[in-house]
Design a protein around this motif. Structure first.
Motif, PDB file in Angstrom:
ATOM      1  N   UNK A   1      46.915  -4.691 -25.838  1.00  0.00           N
ATOM      2  CA  UNK A   1      45.829  -3.963 -26.498  1.00  0.00           C
ATOM      3  C   UNK A   1      46.058  -3.863 -28.000  1.00  0.00           C
ATOM      4  N   UNK A   2      47.278  -3.517 -28.409  1.00  0.00           N
ATOM      5  CA  UNK A   2      47.557  -3.357 -29.831  1.00  0.00           C
ATOM      6  C   UNK A   2      47.352  -4.667 -30.591  1.00  0.00           C
ATOM      7  N   UNK A   3      47.793  -5.767 -30.016  1.00  0.00           N
ATOM      8  CA  UNK A   3      47.616  -7.067 -30.672  1.00  0.00           C
ATOM      9  C   UNK A   3      46.137  -7.434 -30.774  1.00  0.00           C
ATOM     10  N   UNK A   4      45.377  -7.164 -29.728  1.00  0.00           N
ATOM     11  CA  UNK A   4      43.948  -7.489 -29.743  1.00  0.00           C
ATOM     12  C   UNK A   4      43.217  -6.691 -30.820  1.00  0.00           C
ATOM     13  N   UNK A   5      43.549  -5.411 -30.958  1.00  0.00           N
ATOM     14  CA  UNK A   5      42.870  -4.581 -31.953  1.00  0.00           C
ATOM     15  C   UNK A   5      43.340  -4.914 -33.361  1.00  0.00           C
TER      16      UNK A   5
END
Length: 203
Positions: A62-66
């Motif tokens: 999630x953090x990488x996608x955002x």
């Protein structure tokens, strides 16, 4: 690689308003501008499928996608409830334990059904949290926290969200849903994970 400590603002990768409020309150002492996806661009919020096998997997995904979507530091957590009598379930499936769409009441009811007949001394459980902070394409930190307790036989308290009404905190003598926001933020799994994050960033 370790990210820089100089983070002036970040986006929290969640649409869960309860979780967002908790994280904002916990980060307030650091004087960091905490943004939600809606604050930046509600039309282009990444739809991240949380299909990882661990809390770490989902938080980092999630953090990488955002980060890739908004190009500012991104913080994501994945957290859930682990019940010893259920071999660690619901675990990474906590939010969707009773199916999609996620429903707190349905999840709590299913948990109680699965624990029918289990005596109090065997209802040990913990909230567990993994936090990922991504500040650049190849820079991130993973941090962890937990809060120990056990599962009640019925819901108690009106505050909090998720499994809070069923989660008894022995050191407080109350359910998580009976604690004020300030009390919860001093003992929660997210609090401990953020403390771990601070310590790793300061090494």
């Amino acid at each position: 690689m370790k990210p820089s400590l100089q983070v002036e603002k970040l986006i929290v990768a969640t649409s869960n308003q309860g979780k967002l409020k908790e994280i904002r309150a916990l980060l307030e002492p650091l004087d960091i501008q905490v943004l939600s996806p809606v604050d930046i661009d509600a039309a282009h919020i990444p739809n991240v499928v949380e299909d990882g096998e661990t809390f770490d997997d989902n938080a980092l995904k999630k953090a990488k996608a955002f980060y890739n979507a908004f190009h500012i530091p991104a913080l994501a957590d994945d957290s859930g409830l682990e019940v010893d009598a259920l071999d660690g379930a619901p675990g990474v499936y906590s939010a969707r334990y009773a199916g999609e769409p996620s429903d707190d009441d349905a999840n709590n009811e299913k948990l109680l059904q699965h624990l029918q007949g289990v005596p109090p001394e065997e209802r040990n459980a913990r909230f567990r949290c993994s936090i990922a902070l991504v500040t650049a394409e190849d820079q991130y930190i993973l941090a962890h926290g937990a809060c120990e307790g056990y599962i009640l036989e019925e819901k108690v308290g009106e505050a909090g969200f998720g499994y809070d009404p069923l989660f008894y905190v022995p050191e407080q003598g109350r359910s998580m849903a009976e604690l004020s926001k300030e009390e919860k933020n001093k003992i929660s799994h997210r609090y401990h994970a953020l403390q771990h994050l601070y310590s790793k960033m300061n090494k």
